[in-house]
Design a protein around this motif. Structure first.
Motif, short mmCIF file in Angstrom:
data_model
loop_
_atom_site.label_atom_id
_atom_site.label_comp_id
_atom_site.label_asym_id
_atom_site.label_seq_id
_atom_site.Cartn_x
_atom_site.Cartn_y
_atom_site.Cartn_z
N THR A 106 0.86 -1.18 0.00
CA THR A 106 0.00 0.00 0.00
C THR A 106 0.90 1.23 0.00
OG1 THR A 106 -0.15 0.09 2.41
CG2 THR A 106 -1.88 -1.15 1.26
N LEU A 107 0.34 2.33 -0.46
CA LEU A 107 1.05 3.60 -0.52
C LEU A 107 0.45 4.58 0.47
CD1 LEU A 107 1.24 3.97 -4.41
CD2 LEU A 107 3.04 3.15 -2.88
N ASP A 108 1.28 5.46 1.02
CA ASP A 108 0.75 6.51 1.87
C ASP A 108 0.29 7.66 0.97
OD1 ASP A 108 2.96 8.09 1.16
OD2 ASP A 108 3.81 8.16 3.17
N PRO A 109 -0.30 8.71 1.53
CA PRO A 109 -0.81 9.81 0.69
C PRO A 109 0.27 10.51 -0.15
CG PRO A 109 -1.78 9.92 2.88
CD PRO A 109 -0.72 8.85 2.92
N ASN A 110 1.54 10.38 0.24
CA ASN A 110 2.62 11.00 -0.52
C ASN A 110 3.20 10.08 -1.59
OD1 ASN A 110 2.58 13.43 1.02
ND2 ASN A 110 3.59 12.32 2.67
N GLY A 111 2.64 8.89 -1.74
CA GLY A 111 3.12 7.95 -2.75
C GLY A 111 4.28 7.08 -2.29
N LEU A 112 4.58 7.09 -0.99
CA LEU A 112 5.65 6.25 -0.44
C LEU A 112 5.07 4.91 -0.01
CD1 LEU A 112 7.42 8.94 1.77
CD2 LEU A 112 8.06 8.20 -0.52
N LEU A 113 5.90 3.86 -0.08
CA LEU A 113 5.46 2.52 0.34
C LEU A 113 5.25 2.50 1.85
CD1 LEU A 113 7.94 0.54 -1.85
CD2 LEU A 113 5.47 0.32 -1.96
N MET A 114 4.05 2.10 2.27
CA MET A 114 3.73 2.09 3.70
C MET A 114 3.72 0.68 4.27
SD MET A 114 3.32 4.12 6.05
CE MET A 114 3.14 3.82 7.77
N ASP A 115 2.89 -0.19 3.71
CA ASP A 115 2.82 -1.57 4.16
C ASP A 115 3.23 -2.47 3.00
OD1 ASP A 115 1.64 -1.42 6.90
OD2 ASP A 115 0.04 -0.39 5.80
N VAL A 116 4.14 -3.41 3.29
CA VAL A 116 4.63 -4.33 2.26
C VAL A 116 4.57 -5.74 2.84
CG1 VAL A 116 6.58 -4.96 0.79
CG2 VAL A 116 6.20 -2.55 1.37
N TRP A 117 3.94 -6.65 2.09
CA TRP A 117 3.85 -8.05 2.50
C TRP A 117 4.54 -8.91 1.45
CZ3 TRP A 117 -0.26 -4.66 2.48
CH2 TRP A 117 -0.87 -4.40 3.71
N VAL A 118 5.56 -9.67 1.86
CA VAL A 118 6.16 -10.66 0.97
C VAL A 118 5.15 -11.79 0.87
CG1 VAL A 118 8.08 -12.26 0.65
CG2 VAL A 118 8.49 -10.02 1.69
N LEU A 119 4.82 -12.19 -0.36
CA LEU A 119 3.76 -13.17 -0.57
C LEU A 119 4.22 -14.59 -0.31
CD1 LEU A 119 2.03 -11.75 -3.77
CD2 LEU A 119 1.57 -11.26 -1.36
N ASN A 120 3.33 -15.39 0.27
CA ASN A 120 3.59 -16.81 0.46
C ASN A 120 3.08 -17.56 -0.78
OD1 ASN A 120 0.78 -17.62 0.86
ND2 ASN A 120 0.93 -16.76 2.93
N PRO A 121 3.39 -18.85 -0.93
CA PRO A 121 3.00 -19.58 -2.14
C PRO A 121 1.49 -19.55 -2.44
CG PRO A 121 4.65 -20.82 -0.95
CD PRO A 121 4.27 -19.66 -0.07
N ALA A 122 0.65 -19.60 -1.41
CA ALA A 122 -0.79 -19.57 -1.63
C ALA A 122 -1.22 -18.22 -2.21
CB ALA A 122 -1.54 -19.85 -0.33
N GLU A 123 -0.60 -17.15 -1.77
CA GLU A 123 -0.94 -15.81 -2.26
C GLU A 123 -0.39 -15.58 -3.66
OE1 GLU A 123 -1.04 -13.87 2.20
OE2 GLU A 123 0.82 -13.86 1.04
N VAL A 124 0.80 -16.09 -3.94
CA VAL A 124 1.38 -15.95 -5.29
C VAL A 124 0.52 -16.70 -6.31
CG1 VAL A 124 3.37 -16.55 -6.74
CG2 VAL A 124 3.73 -15.56 -4.48
N ALA A 125 -0.08 -17.83 -5.89
CA ALA A 125 -0.91 -18.62 -6.79
C ALA A 125 -2.15 -17.85 -7.25
CB ALA A 125 -1.33 -19.92 -6.12
N ASN A 126 -2.57 -16.85 -6.49
CA ASN A 126 -3.69 -16.00 -6.88
C ASN A 126 -3.17 -14.99 -7.89
OD1 ASN A 126 -6.01 -14.50 -7.09
ND2 ASN A 126 -6.03 -13.82 -4.97
N LYS A 127 -3.11 -15.40 -9.15
CA LYS A 127 -2.44 -14.63 -10.20
C LYS A 127 -3.11 -13.30 -10.50
CE LYS A 127 0.57 -17.86 -11.46
NZ LYS A 127 1.88 -17.79 -10.97
N THR A 128 -4.44 -13.23 -10.43
CA THR A 128 -5.14 -12.01 -10.82
C THR A 128 -5.15 -11.03 -9.66
OG1 THR A 128 -6.53 -13.32 -12.28
CG2 THR A 128 -7.28 -11.11 -11.78
N TRP A 129 -4.28 -10.04 -9.73
CA TRP A 129 -4.21 -8.99 -8.71
C TRP A 129 -3.74 -7.72 -9.40
CZ3 TRP A 129 -5.76 -10.31 -3.80
CH2 TRP A 129 -5.76 -9.26 -2.88
#
Length: 127
Positions: free
Chosen positions: A82-105
């Motif tokens: 997610t980005l903050d209001p200034n366009g900086l990265l705020m929350d970053v989640w490294v994806l696990n295999p189950a999340e990577v398998a969800n290709k449409t994002w």
């Protein structure tokens, strides 16, 4: 509390963390997908373009543990962010295999604006 009970609690916690890592975490409709490489924090590249981590940004591992940005420096990671209001990265989640398998994002805010998000199943549908 005796040592056996403490050992059992630690074992249960380890099993629950492992099980959690293989499931989908709840993401919001504002969450986008990208490829992140930490250069020298707060400098990163996101989808091959220079970006920056916001002050107070949180980077979480595929098992949802906090990661110091320096621990993954130079690695190419598939992430949700997610980005903050200034366009900086705020929350970053490294994806696990189950999340990577969800290709449409969605990878951009423009894509997210034109797709439909189902928070219950954590899936996107192109309209």
């Amino acid at each position: 509390m005796n040592r056996c009970a403490i050992a059992a609690l630690f074992a249960a916690a380890a099993v629950s963390l492992t099980a959690h890592a293989q499931t989908h975490r709840p993401f919001t409709p504002q969450t986008l997908r990208g490829e992140l490489v930490v250069q020298q924090s707060p400098d990163v590249t996101l989808n091959g373009k220079p970006a920056r981590l916001a002050p107070g940004a949180r980077l979480r591992s595929d098992s949802h543990m906090l990661l110091p940005p320096g621990s993954v420096a130079g690695q190419k990671l598939t992430v949700h962010y997610t980005l903050d209001p200034n366009g900086l990265l705020m929350d970053v989640w490294v994806l696990n295999p189950a999340e990577v398998a969800n290709k449409t994002w969605p990878r951009t805010a423009q894509e997210a604006a034109t797709w439909a998000f189902d928070p219950a199943t954590q899936t996107w549908l192109k309209r």
